[in-house]
Write a protein that holds these residues in place. Structure first.
Motif, short mmCIF file in Angstrom:
data_model
loop_
_atom_site.label_atom_id
_atom_site.label_comp_id
_atom_site.label_asym_id
_atom_site.label_seq_id
_atom_site.Cartn_x
_atom_site.Cartn_y
_atom_site.Cartn_z
N ARG A 1 -6.01 -5.61 -2.28
CA ARG A 1 -5.41 -4.28 -2.45
C ARG A 1 -4.15 -4.39 -3.28
NH1 ARG A 1 -4.96 -0.81 2.75
NH2 ARG A 1 -3.02 -2.00 2.92
N PHE A 2 -4.10 -3.59 -4.35
CA PHE A 2 -2.95 -3.55 -5.24
C PHE A 2 -2.31 -2.17 -5.15
CE2 PHE A 2 -4.93 -7.27 -6.75
CZ PHE A 2 -4.06 -7.96 -7.57
N PHE A 3 -0.99 -2.13 -4.98
CA PHE A 3 -0.23 -0.89 -4.96
C PHE A 3 0.81 -0.96 -6.07
CE2 PHE A 3 -1.60 -1.55 -0.54
CZ PHE A 3 -2.38 -0.41 -0.39
N TYR A 4 0.89 0.12 -6.85
CA TYR A 4 1.74 0.16 -8.03
C TYR A 4 2.91 1.10 -7.77
CZ TYR A 4 -2.45 -1.96 -9.86
OH TYR A 4 -3.52 -2.81 -10.04
N PHE A 5 4.12 0.66 -8.14
CA PHE A 5 5.32 1.44 -7.84
C PHE A 5 5.96 1.93 -9.14
CE2 PHE A 5 4.29 -1.19 -4.32
CZ PHE A 5 4.36 -0.30 -3.27
N ASP B 1 3.93 6.03 2.69
CA ASP B 1 2.59 6.58 2.97
C ASP B 1 1.53 5.49 3.06
OD1 ASP B 1 3.68 9.13 2.92
OD2 ASP B 1 3.04 9.54 0.85
N ILE B 2 1.85 4.30 2.61
CA ILE B 2 0.90 3.19 2.61
C ILE B 2 0.87 2.55 4.00
CG2 ILE B 2 0.35 0.93 1.63
CD1 ILE B 2 2.03 1.78 -0.84
N ARG B 3 -0.32 2.18 4.46
CA ARG B 3 -0.47 1.36 5.66
C ARG B 3 -0.73 -0.05 5.14
NH1 ARG B 3 2.61 3.42 7.68
NH2 ARG B 3 2.47 5.64 7.85
N ASN C 1 -4.94 3.33 -12.29
CA ASN C 1 -4.78 3.10 -10.85
C ASN C 1 -4.04 4.25 -10.19
OD1 ASN C 1 -5.73 0.15 -10.54
ND2 ASN C 1 -4.40 0.12 -12.34
N ALA C 2 -4.29 5.46 -10.66
CA ALA C 2 -3.54 6.65 -10.20
C ALA C 2 -3.59 6.82 -8.68
CB ALA C 2 -4.06 7.89 -10.90
N GLY C 3 -4.68 6.47 -8.06
CA GLY C 3 -4.80 6.62 -6.61
C GLY C 3 -4.01 5.61 -5.81
N SER C 4 -3.43 4.63 -6.49
CA SER C 4 -2.68 3.56 -5.81
C SER C 4 -1.24 3.48 -6.29
CB SER C 4 -3.37 2.21 -6.05
OG SER C 4 -4.67 2.22 -5.50
N CYS C 5 -0.70 4.61 -6.77
CA CYS C 5 0.66 4.64 -7.29
C CYS C 5 1.60 5.33 -6.30
CB CYS C 5 0.71 5.36 -8.63
SG CYS C 5 -0.16 4.48 -9.93
N PHE C 6 2.77 4.74 -6.10
CA PHE C 6 3.73 5.23 -5.12
C PHE C 6 5.14 5.11 -5.67
CE2 PHE C 6 -0.06 3.87 -3.04
CZ PHE C 6 -0.29 4.85 -2.10
N ARG C 7 6.08 5.79 -5.02
CA ARG C 7 7.47 5.75 -5.47
C ARG C 7 8.40 5.60 -4.28
NH1 ARG C 7 10.27 10.65 -4.68
NH2 ARG C 7 8.90 12.31 -3.97
N ILE C 8 9.60 5.18 -4.58
CA ILE C 8 10.70 5.13 -3.62
C ILE C 8 11.57 6.34 -3.96
CG2 ILE C 8 12.72 3.84 -2.83
CD1 ILE C 8 11.24 1.29 -3.89
#
Length: 165
Positions: free
Chosen positions: A75-79, A89-91, A115-122
């Motif tokens: 699993r890859f999450f992009y910030f 929001d990520i578990r 990877n739009a579905g795996s993009c998050f921000r602080i």
């Protein structure tokens, strides 16, 4: 073990500080693509102090090469400061890859779009463009560790709280 990924980082002190963070947290640091510094430079080593040899630091030619090495189930999450969803929001689960872009421009737009579905921000104030790269990595990594009850670290949060009573 969690994985911090820096795509084409430019500032050696950020890599050194994050190597120290990874050594302290039991995470791996993956440096991807062209770096704006040499990993044997004094500024990288100084920022990591004497922890550099305790950090697991790996180099990869591209994000695609790292993804292939990690395997199909990784699993890859992009910030990115432009993402809509929050990093909270990520578990998170051990083994996750937490991907951050270069200091001046962030992650490449095409990588974010793919990877739009795996993009998050602080979240930060609108008057500030972005956080320091090492700071952002620390915020996300420790949220991931918190969600796991700090189990991978010596003494869990529950044990520490009980000891202080």
């Amino acid at each position: 073990m969690f994985n911090i990924v820096f795509v084409e980082p430019e500032i050696p002190q950020n890599a050194g500080s994050t190597a120290r963070l990874c050594a302290a947290a039991g995470a791996a640091l993956h440096l991807v693509g062209r770096l704006g510094f040499r990993t044997d430079s004094a500024s990288v080593r100084r920022a990591g102090l004497d922890y550099w040899e305790h950090a697991r630091v790996e180099r990869h030619e591209s994000v695609e090469a790292l993804r292939e090495l990690a395997g199909a189930d990784a699993r890859f999450f992009y910030f990115s400061s432009s993402a809509r969803r929050l990093y909270t929001d990520i578990r998170y689960a051990p083994g996750d890859y937490l991907v951050f872009g270069r200091e001046s421009t962030g992650l490449p737009r095409d990588l974010l779009e793919r990877n739009a579905g795996s993009c998050f921000r602080i979240p930060i104030l609108p008057s500030v463009r972005s956080l320091n790269l090492a700071t952002a990595a620390g915020i996300v990594l420790y949220e991931a560790l918190r969600q796991q009850g700090f189990e991978s670290l010596a003494g869990s949060a529950t044990e520490t709280a009980a000891e202080t009573r």
